[in-house]
Structures are given as structure tokens and as C-alpha cells.
Design an enzyme around this catalytic site. Structure first.
Site, PDB file in Angstrom:
ATOM      1  N   GLY A 188      24.381 -37.858   5.251  1.00 21.47           N
ATOM      2  CA  GLY A 188      23.094 -37.617   4.591  1.00 21.47           C
ATOM      3  C   GLY A 188      23.204 -38.000   3.120  1.00 21.47           C
ATOM      4  O   GLY A 188      24.268 -38.415   2.646  1.00 21.47           O
ATOM      5  N   LEU A 237      25.393 -29.851  14.713  1.00 21.66           N
ATOM      6  CA  LEU A 237      24.987 -28.510  14.276  1.00 21.66           C
ATOM      7  C   LEU A 237      23.989 -27.861  15.231  1.00 21.66           C
ATOM      8  O   LEU A 237      23.702 -26.671  15.111  1.00 21.66           O
ATOM      9  CB  LEU A 237      24.403 -28.584  12.857  1.00 21.66           C
ATOM     10  CG  LEU A 237      25.397 -29.010  11.775  1.00 21.66           C
ATOM     11  CD1 LEU A 237      24.675 -29.314  10.469  1.00 21.66           C
ATOM     12  CD2 LEU A 237      26.464 -27.939  11.543  1.00 21.66           C
ATOM     13  N   ALA A 252      21.577 -30.841   7.794  1.00 16.52           N
ATOM     14  CA  ALA A 252      20.343 -30.052   7.884  1.00 16.52           C
ATOM     15  C   ALA A 252      19.283 -30.849   8.604  1.00 16.52           C
ATOM     16  O   ALA A 252      19.322 -32.080   8.644  1.00 16.52           O
ATOM     17  CB  ALA A 252      19.835 -29.691   6.483  1.00 16.52           C
ATOM     18  N   TYR A 303      23.617 -25.254   1.533  1.00 11.53           N
ATOM     19  CA  TYR A 303      22.542 -25.721   0.647  1.00 11.53           C
ATOM     20  C   TYR A 303      21.186 -25.258   1.164  1.00 11.53           C
ATOM     21  O   TYR A 303      20.935 -25.248   2.371  1.00 11.53           O
ATOM     22  CB  TYR A 303      22.571 -27.252   0.540  1.00 11.53           C
ATOM     23  CG  TYR A 303      23.881 -27.726  -0.046  1.00 11.53           C
ATOM     24  CD1 TYR A 303      24.065 -27.760  -1.430  1.00 11.53           C
ATOM     25  CD2 TYR A 303      24.956 -28.054   0.781  1.00 11.53           C
ATOM     26  CE1 TYR A 303      25.291 -28.131  -1.972  1.00 11.53           C
ATOM     27  CE2 TYR A 303      26.180 -28.431   0.243  1.00 11.53           C
ATOM     28  CZ  TYR A 303      26.336 -28.463  -1.134  1.00 11.53           C
ATOM     29  OH  TYR A 303      27.545 -28.820  -1.670  1.00 11.53           O
ATOM     30  N   ASP A 311      14.013 -25.232  -2.671  1.00  9.16           N
ATOM     31  CA  ASP A 311      12.901 -24.610  -3.398  1.00  9.16           C
ATOM     32  C   ASP A 311      11.777 -24.196  -2.442  1.00  9.16           C
ATOM     33  O   ASP A 311      10.989 -23.310  -2.756  1.00  9.16           O
ATOM     34  CB  ASP A 311      12.335 -25.605  -4.423  1.00  9.16           C
ATOM     35  CG  ASP A 311      11.978 -26.946  -3.788  1.00  9.16           C
ATOM     36  OD1 ASP A 311      12.855 -27.544  -3.158  1.00  9.16           O
ATOM     37  OD2 ASP A 311      10.818 -27.385  -3.898  1.00  9.16           O
ATOM     38  N   TYR A 324       9.774 -25.777   8.307  1.00 12.37           N
ATOM     39  CA  TYR A 324      11.042 -26.173   7.671  1.00 12.37           C
ATOM     40  C   TYR A 324      11.506 -25.076   6.706  1.00 12.37           C
ATOM     41  O   TYR A 324      12.668 -24.658   6.725  1.00 12.37           O
ATOM     42  CB  TYR A 324      10.857 -27.501   6.933  1.00 12.37           C
ATOM     43  CG  TYR A 324      11.963 -27.854   5.968  1.00 12.37           C
ATOM     44  CD1 TYR A 324      13.196 -28.321   6.431  1.00 12.37           C
ATOM     45  CD2 TYR A 324      11.795 -27.713   4.588  1.00 12.37           C
ATOM     46  CE1 TYR A 324      14.226 -28.641   5.540  1.00 12.37           C
ATOM     47  CE2 TYR A 324      12.801 -28.029   3.696  1.00 12.37           C
ATOM     48  CZ  TYR A 324      14.021 -28.498   4.170  1.00 12.37           C
ATOM     49  OH  TYR A 324      15.031 -28.807   3.283  1.00 12.37           O
TER      50      TYR A 324
END
Ligand SMILES: NC(=O)c1ccc[n+]([C@@H]2O[C@H](COP(=O)([O-])OP(=O)(O)OC[C@H]3O[C@@H](n4cnc5c(N)ncnc54)[C@H](OP(=O)(O)O)[C@@H]3O)[C@@H](O)[C@H]2O)c1
Length: 305
Positions: A18, A44, A67, A106, A109, A132
Site C-alpha cells: 500500500g 487480513l 487496511a 494506523y 481522521d 469505513y
């Protein structure tokens, strides 16, 4: 478990292809022996595979850069987003706890609804407003619930020379489209993946290896570039820089049109205010955070032929 001061730590990195994973492969290389795994090496979405990989590797540090990041698609695939963003970090945390390893994770915001005026601090309660965002907030909680040594770095508006992101989209559109309309009522700090990766490496040296394993307080830290802007101002800065570099553009910087979020409907709601206070990170790890423009110039320099 490694003696933090004398031995080279073994670092397991997930999501290694990524934006952030790519930069972490570089920044973590001098910190320890890095086992960098992409989705094939550590999926994952598969807790059994995560456990098997971690138990086999026996790392001293796990850095989870993987992610589910398709913000709009997540509205239709909330279960997939939860598996990768909420369940997997919890599994990594449990495995790290059993090994006595540190987990670096990680977040975003987007865990906030953006309705606060001023900067968000780590003590503000998350109130996510998209699938999300809910999955990322749940991921934070599952790491915290595992009650072990973990740092969760919340960042925002990530861009880099590698991968897909707003900066590269604006570059492409400025070369190909006659008009460009960009949202001007969301505020935040564009942050380069290289800054997040470099600060992670710095934190590991400063707050873990030199201080003795696990000295820096576990929990959430905001990690974003200094300053603030809007997507419109960010786009204009990108295109100004392209013009100054002599690029042939279809759209000049002063032709970019500022619009409201309501004029650019997308499936997932975005927070209007993404300003994150970085005081805790700076005080804990003694790190300097450059302004977003400096990060932008560096990435644009990388992209110039
Ligand atoms: N991008 C942003 O603007 C932003 C903003 C705030 C916070 N963040 C957070 O920052 C972190 C890094 O994001 P990024 O910008 O580097 O995202 P990215 O470029 O989309 O990278 C995510 C990586 O995760 C991998 N991945 C997805 N599903 C996986 C699975 N099932 N198993 C293993 N790997 C999987 C992807 O692999 P494939 O290439 O195979 O799909 C990709 O390499 C994430 O935690 C993200 O939530 C990002």
C-alpha cells in the site's frame, strides 16, 4: 523477546504494497529485520492465516499497514471492511500480546464526524459517520481492548508517489480535463505516506528501542503534517507547482472551481473538520512535523521525470 537495547528487533509488516506499506519498507529497514508481507503473504481477511503467520515469524514488533481503504465501496461492503479493519487488528493485538510484542496500527481522521470546531484531540470520543469510518473506529477499539502494548497512529488525507491518491488524481485531471471542480468546505492536513513511515521509524527508535521496550504510553496518537487546508486549496497548490515546473496543463490553477461537498455527492459522508492536534505525538516522541506543502513538494519532485 528481544533485549531492546542490544538486539536487532524482528518487524512483521502487513499491507506492504500500500502507500504506507511501501514507505515503511524503506523507513523500517534501518530499525530492524523487516518481514514485509502483502495480501498474499498475510491475508487480513483470514484470522487463521494471521495467527499462523505471526506465530511462525515471532516478531518483536508488528506494524499493520494493511487496511480496507475503499471508503465509498465500504458502504456496500461493510462486512468486508469490518473483517480487515476491525477484526484483523484485534487478532494481531492478541497475537502480539501473547508474544510480548509491540503493535503499531494506523487509523483515520474519519473516526470523527467533523462537527467539532477546532482541533480534535486523542481524548475526543469517536463518532464515525460512514461504514469505513465505523470499521476503523472498531479496529481502534479492538486493539485497545486487547490490553497490550500498542500505538495507534491516526492520520489523514494520505498521498504518495506510490499508489492511488488525491494528488495523483489531480495531476492526471489537470493534464486531461478542461475544468476541475474541487470541494472547498472540508478542512484537514494532507499527509505524505513517507512522513507517517518516517515518524513510525523515529517513534520505534525513540519510544521503544532506546527507552526500553514499551516505555511510550500505549494508545492513540495523531500523526499528520503541520498546517491545514481544504481539498480545493490542496488541488490548487498541486497544479501551481505543475505549472511552475513547466508542465503543459489543460487547467490553470486559477481556473479550478471551489465547490461545496453538497455539490459533489459521494456514497460515504466525509467529516467537514478533520483537523487533528498532534501535541501528544510531538511531546511523547520529540518529533518535528513538517508542513503539508513541504511533504507535497517532495512527492511532486519524486514524480517529476
Ligand atoms: N489513504 C488515506 O487517505 C488514509 C487516510 C487516513 C488514514 N489512513 C489509514 O492509513 C493506513 C494505510 O493506508 P494507505 O493509504 O497506505 O492505504 P492503501 O494504499 O489502500 O493500502 C492498503 C493496503 O492494504 C492491503 N490490503 C487490503 N486488504 C487486505 C487484506 N485482506 N489482507 C492484506 N492486505 C490487505 C492492500 O493490498 P492490495 O494492494 O492487495 O489491495 C494495500 O496494499 C490504513 O490504516 C488507512 O486506514 C489512510
Amino acid at each position: 523477546m528481544t533485549d531492546c537495547k542490544t538486539n536487532i528487533p524482528k518487524i512483521l509488516l502487513t499491507g506492504a504494497n500500500g502507500q504506507l506499506g511501501f514507505e515503511l519498507r524503506r523507513s523500517l529497514a534501518p530499525v530492524g529485520e523487516v518481514l514485509a508481507l502483502d495480501r498474499k503473504g498475510c491475508d487480513l481477511a483470514r484470522p487463521d492465516m494471521i495467527r499462523q503467520v505471526v506465530r511462525q515469524a515471532r516478531p518483536d514488533i508488528i506494524v499493520n499497514a494493511g487496511a480496507y481503504t475503499a471508503v465509498d465501496k465500504a458502504e456496500l461492503e461493510e462486512a468486508a471492511a469490518f473483517a480487515i479493519n476491525a477484526v484483523a487488528p484485534g487478532v494481531l493485538a492478541e497475537e502480539a500480546r501473547d508474544l510480548g510484542a509491540l503493535l503499531v496500527h494506523y487509523s483515520t481522521d474519519y473516526v470523527f464526524n467533523g462537527e467539532k470546531s477546532g482541533y480534535y484531540s486523542e481524548s475526543d470520543t469517536p463518532n464515525p459517520v460512514s461504514a469505513y469510518a465505523r470499521s476503523k473506529a472498531a479496529g481502534e477499539q479492538s486493539v485497545l481492548d486487547a490490553d497490550m502494548q500498542a500505538w495507534i497512529f491516526r492520520t489523514s488525507w494520505v498521498f504518495s508517489a506510490h499508489g492511488s491518491n488525491f494528488l495523483k488524481t489531480m495531476m492526471r485531471l489537470a493534464r486531461t480535463k478542461e475544468t476541475l471542480r474541487v470541494v472547498n468546505d472540508q478542512f484537514g492536513a494532507p499527509t505524505s505516506a513517507s512522513l507517517v513511515a518516517d515518524v513510525t521509524a523515529h517513534a520505534l527508535r525513540q519510544g521503544w528501542l532506546h527507552a526500553g521496550c514499551g516505555r511510550a504510553e500505549r494508545g492513540v496518537y495523531h500523526l499528520v503534517a503541520s498546517g491545514e487546508t481544504t481539498w480545493f486549496e490542496f488541488a490548487r497548490a498541486i497544479v501551481e507547482r505543475m505549472r511552475d515546473a513547466g508542465e503543459s496543463l489543460k487547467v490553470q490553477p486559477d481556473q479550478i472551481v471551489p465547490i461545496l461537498s453538497s455539490e459533489f455527492p459521494v456514497p460515504a459522508r466525509r467529516p467537514a473538520n478533520s483537523r487533528l492536534s498532534t501535541e501528544k505525538l510531538r511531546n511523547t516522541f520529540g518529533v518535528h512535523l513538517p508542513e503539508w506543502r513541504q511533504c507535497m513538494h517532495y512527492v511532486l519532485d519524486q514524480l517529476e521525470d
